[in-house]
Design a protein around this motif. Structure first.
Motif, PDB file in Angstrom:
ATOM      1  N   ARG A 103     -27.012  -2.463 -38.458  1.00 46.29           N
ATOM      2  CA  ARG A 103     -26.466  -1.434 -39.339  1.00 46.29           C
ATOM      3  C   ARG A 103     -25.103  -1.897 -39.846  1.00 46.29           C
ATOM      4  O   ARG A 103     -24.303  -2.463 -39.098  1.00 46.29           O
ATOM      5  N   THR A 104     -24.830  -1.641 -41.124  1.00 50.65           N
ATOM      6  CA  THR A 104     -23.577  -2.065 -41.744  1.00 50.65           C
ATOM      7  C   THR A 104     -22.925  -0.859 -42.411  1.00 50.65           C
ATOM      8  O   THR A 104     -23.604  -0.068 -43.088  1.00 50.65           O
ATOM      9  N   ARG A 105     -21.618  -0.720 -42.227  1.00 49.17           N
ATOM     10  CA  ARG A 105     -20.849   0.363 -42.846  1.00 49.17           C
ATOM     11  C   ARG A 105     -19.832  -0.237 -43.812  1.00 49.17           C
ATOM     12  O   ARG A 105     -19.095  -1.162 -43.448  1.00 49.17           O
ATOM     13  N   VAL A 106     -19.788   0.308 -45.011  1.00 47.46           N
ATOM     14  CA  VAL A 106     -18.818  -0.084 -46.035  1.00 47.46           C
ATOM     15  C   VAL A 106     -17.830   1.065 -46.197  1.00 47.46           C
ATOM     16  O   VAL A 106     -18.231   2.197 -46.502  1.00 47.46           O
ATOM     17  N   VAL A 107     -16.535   0.776 -45.984  1.00 46.91           N
ATOM     18  CA  VAL A 107     -15.484   1.788 -46.060  1.00 46.91           C
ATOM     19  C   VAL A 107     -14.554   1.426 -47.207  1.00 46.91           C
ATOM     20  O   VAL A 107     -14.008   0.316 -47.248  1.00 46.91           O
ATOM     21  N   LEU A 108     -14.403   2.358 -48.154  1.00 43.79           N
ATOM     22  CA  LEU A 108     -13.477   2.191 -49.269  1.00 43.79           C
ATOM     23  C   LEU A 108     -12.184   2.919 -48.932  1.00 43.79           C
ATOM     24  O   LEU A 108     -12.191   4.146 -48.723  1.00 43.79           O
ATOM     25  N   ASN A 109     -11.069   2.188 -48.864  1.00 40.38           N
ATOM     26  CA  ASN A 109      -9.757   2.763 -48.576  1.00 40.38           C
ATOM     27  C   ASN A 109      -9.076   3.118 -49.892  1.00 40.38           C
ATOM     28  O   ASN A 109      -8.891   2.253 -50.756  1.00 40.38           O
ATOM     29  N   LEU A 110      -8.706   4.402 -50.031  1.00 39.14           N
ATOM     30  CA  LEU A 110      -8.186   4.930 -51.290  1.00 39.14           C
ATOM     31  C   LEU A 110      -6.728   5.335 -51.141  1.00 39.14           C
ATOM     32  O   LEU A 110      -6.255   5.613 -50.041  1.00 39.14           O
ATOM     33  N   HIS A 111      -6.045   5.362 -52.276  1.00 36.31           N
ATOM     34  CA  HIS A 111      -4.677   5.887 -52.288  1.00 36.31           C
ATOM     35  C   HIS A 111      -4.672   7.405 -52.188  1.00 36.31           C
ATOM     36  O   HIS A 111      -3.754   7.994 -51.619  1.00 36.31           O
ATOM     37  N   LYS A 112      -5.676   8.043 -52.770  1.00 34.45           N
ATOM     38  CA  LYS A 112      -5.793   9.497 -52.713  1.00 34.45           C
ATOM     39  C   LYS A 112      -7.269   9.856 -52.787  1.00 34.45           C
ATOM     40  O   LYS A 112      -8.123   9.019 -53.111  1.00 34.45           O
ATOM     41  N   ALA A 113      -7.584  11.113 -52.488  1.00 36.64           N
ATOM     42  CA  ALA A 113      -8.971  11.546 -52.454  1.00 36.64           C
ATOM     43  C   ALA A 113      -9.599  11.443 -53.831  1.00 36.64           C
ATOM     44  O   ALA A 113      -8.978  11.767 -54.850  1.00 36.64           O
TER      45      ALA A 113
END
Length: 698
Positions: A103-113
């Protein structure tokens, strides 16, 4: 008929091909080949390319603070070759690709929602991220997911509240649909969470008073607002929130913040956290630039008259606290924060001013009149507090201060300046508290399983002389038997002579059973007697000793029960005296309650018992000893095994007459056989419990 068979064979072949294809897909997982991010105006496009096309959109969840969007891909591996990438495209800072098994998880880190739309295009997954729209002057809203039209009415199944390990308030909402639209915003001092098109059961429409939990949250009020459900969280003090959703569980945490006077923006996360701004000035006056930052942030700012000069700045999307830090570093300035007021001045000026303040305070301390205050100790001895006050390494009293004791009333009288008295008062409030109690229960379990088998034989012969006489008067015939050899077994076992073979069963415990057989001739003059003695014993036993003791935190306690055995001991003068030796069951423990609620213990468990089988008479005494001494860390109410001893005794003893005991079939008549198999096991269990005072209302 042939056409029907061909048709059926075709269906079977098609099914086999489908199964083979599914099996191949399971054996060969999909792979993420690339990840690209491109900004187009206000939106950001994210493209994930896979080796094979996706069958359905992946499950996803959002985290509002910090802003993140995560996607889970089953039966997929990371083929990119790296686990993190930095983009800084629009509000997308970076991405993390984490693989766990298949299983692989991709996490996008954002400046704001941000909100997103996902579509599948061939072997690619396209994500369109758009910033959350807010009305001017309205508080920002964090969108977890867009409300999707559905024929089935969504609802809230449960609302629960609990205290986290770090003192945060954790509200958990159980939703019927994981795709429920959720918006979060701050209105004044309250935190408002809206659940779009969600029905709230009548039993959950209530206000929860959670003040007693000791978290920043005072109350949680959940109501129905038209077609939506609204939750209003009322916090207190300085706080920050963090929200995340996993499947149908939506969790929002409200954490307390300890105010740091050296930070411009309060919060637990490191780095700069202020709202972003852009500055583009050429040779602008520093005082004017500070005024712009003050108007942007709404902070009250006091600038010293000695601040001057010009500066050139070109900053784009930089947190305002970072911009202010850059300006002060370039111009040699420093700041002091008091509430929402910031004082900015040159470093030398602030250092000189603070030095003068400290010197004036020292002079005031030398000249300030002394005051006397009495302190009544409730839980701690006044003598212990006095030692803390007059400790030469770090005394809390000034050089003119003093502390006197009254042992009868357990009071302490302190004479010092008002500022030092305030410090003493605060210190006593922290140390004069009831000591927490701990109940320690130890269970010593001794289990035994014994088996023994004994078989023995007595074999003998007897001879007698038989004489027959006839009375000449009466004509009666009388017979007299006279024993000429005593090598026989009489009818009473273990009495008299036991014959030629004497190998009886002698078990350590119990009485063996016996079987007596006698063979004799018709004249009763010759005997052949055999006595078989046998015993088979199987025993199981368990002894449980459970000493308990209650003691205060960091105070050693001892509990013991047993006997003192007297024995004679020689003295130096040659005489004898009576001494005593203990054979006790004892528990010695010193607990320490850790800040996270666990219990560290220094344990000394002893179980002695007199051994009667090894008594040495009046000169000494034999003691069977079982002793465990250790240090362990146990959770409150948990049980730990601190020691165990396992012993097994097995053996076979055979006594026989040479040659005769080795004969086949009849050799058992000339030997004694004993089989022993004994097992004993000792286990020591310890269970500590913190005793809490509970208040119940009847």
């Amino acid at each position: 008929m042939r056409q029907m068979m061909q048709y059926l064979l075709g269906l079977v072949a098609t099914g086999l091909l489908a199964l083979a294809s599914a099996s191949a897909q399971e054996a060969n997982p999909n792979s993420i080949e690339s990840l690209n991010v491109v900004q187009q105006g206000a939106t950001v496009n994210v493209k994930l390319t896979f080796r094979e096309a996706l069958r359905a959109l992946p499950p996803a969840f959002s985290v509002a603070n910090p802003a993140r969007i995560a996607f889970d891909f089953a039966n997929t591996i990371n083929g990119v070759g790296k686990s993190s990438q930095t983009f800084n495209e629009g509000d997308v800072k970076s991405a993390n690709i984490v693989q766990a098994e298949d299983r692989t998880r991709v996490v996008l880190n954002l400046h704001k929602a941000m909100t997103y739309e996902a579509t599948i295009d061939g072997n690619s997954l396209l994500l369109t991220l758009a910033p959350t729209l807010t009305v001017a002057g309205s508080p920002p809203v964090e969108h977890f997911a867009r409300a999707r039209p559905t024929e089935v009415a969504n609802s809230i199944r449960d609302v629960s509240f609990r205290r986290g390990k770090d003192g945060e308030g954790r509200i958990t909402v159980d939703l019927s649909d994981p795709n429920t639209g959720i918006d979060i915003r701050q209105e004044g001092r309250n935190l408002v969470v809206d659940f779009a098109r969600v029905a709230l059961p009548q039993t959950l429409r209530k206000r929860l008073d959670v003040t007693d939990f000791g978290t920043p949250v005072l109350a949680v009020n959940t109501v129905q607002k038209g077609a939506d459900a609204r939750m209003t969280i009322t916090p207190r003090g300085l706080w920050e929130h963090n929200a995340y959703q996993s499947d149908t569980q939506f969790v929002i945490e409200v954490k307390p913040i300890v105010e740091d006077p050296n930070k411009l923006v309060q919060g637990t996360r490191g780095g700069y956290q202020g709202e972003k701004l852009s500055l583009n000035f050429q040779n602008v006056d520093v005082r004017r630039l500070l005024q712009v930052i003050g108007e942007f942030t709404g902070m009250n700012m006091v600038v010293s008259d000695s601040v001057g000069g010009a500066i050139t700045l070109i900053l784009k999307d930089v947190p305002w606290d970072q911009a202010l830090d850059i300006i002060m570093q370039q111009k040699g300035l420093d700041m002091r924060k008091n509430g929402n007021v910031i004082l900015i001045a040159p470093r030398e000026e602030i250092a000189t001013k603070e030095k003068l303040e400290f010197e004036s305070l020292a002079q005031i301390g030398d000249l300030e009149p002394l005051q006397t205050e009495s302190f009544q100790m409730n839980y701690i001895k006044a003598e212990a507090v006095q030692k803390l006050l007059v400790d030469p390494k770090q005394t809390l009293l000034s050089k003119r201060g003093s502390a006197l004791l009254d042992d009868r009333s357990n009071m302490m009288f302190v004479k010092d300046t008002p500022s030092r008295l305030a410090d003493v008062r605060a210190m006593i409030a922290k140390v004069d508290v009831p000591v927490r109690q701990v109940l320690i229960e130890a269970r010593i379990v001794e289990a035994s399983d014994s088996f023994s088998q004994n078989l023995g034989v007595r074999l003998g012969t007897g001879f007698a002389k038989k004489t027959t006489e006839i009375d000449p008067v009466t004509g009666q015939v009388s017979t007299t038997v006279e024993n000429t050899n005593q090598a026989y077994i009489n009818t009473s076992t273990r009495v008299g002579s036991y014959g030629s073979v004497n190998l009886p069963a002698n078990p350590p415990t119990g009485i063996p059973g016996n079987l007596l057989l006698s063979l004799y001739n018709s004249d009763f003059t010759r005997y052949l007697s055999m006595e078989i003695l046998a015993l088979e014993a199987d025993g199981r036993g368990k002894i449980i000793s459970s000493p308990r003791v209650m003691t205060a935190n960091q105070v050693e306690a001892i509990i013991e029960q047993g006997v003192e055995i007297p024995y004679q001991q020689a003295t130096s003068s040659g005489a004898t005296s009576v001494s005593f030796r203990k054979a006790n069951l004892s528990l010695k423990v010193k607990p320490h309650i850790t800040p996270d609620g666990k219990i560290a213990m220094e344990l000394d468990v002893n179980k002695d018992s007199p051994n009667r089988s090894l008594q040495t008479g009046g000169a000494g005494v034999a003691i069977d000893t079982k002793h465990v001494k250790t240090e362990v860390l146990v959770e409150n109410g948990g049980t730990v095994v601190i020691g165990g001893i396992y012993t097994q005794t097995s053996g076979t003893n055979i006594q026989r007459i040479p040659f005769l005991g080795d004969l086949p079939y009849i050799g058992w008549m000339f030997k004694n056989r004993e089989v022993i198999n004994d097992k004993t096991e000792l286990l020591v269990f310890v269970t500590p419990r913190i005793v809490t005072e509970q208040l119940s209302v009847r």
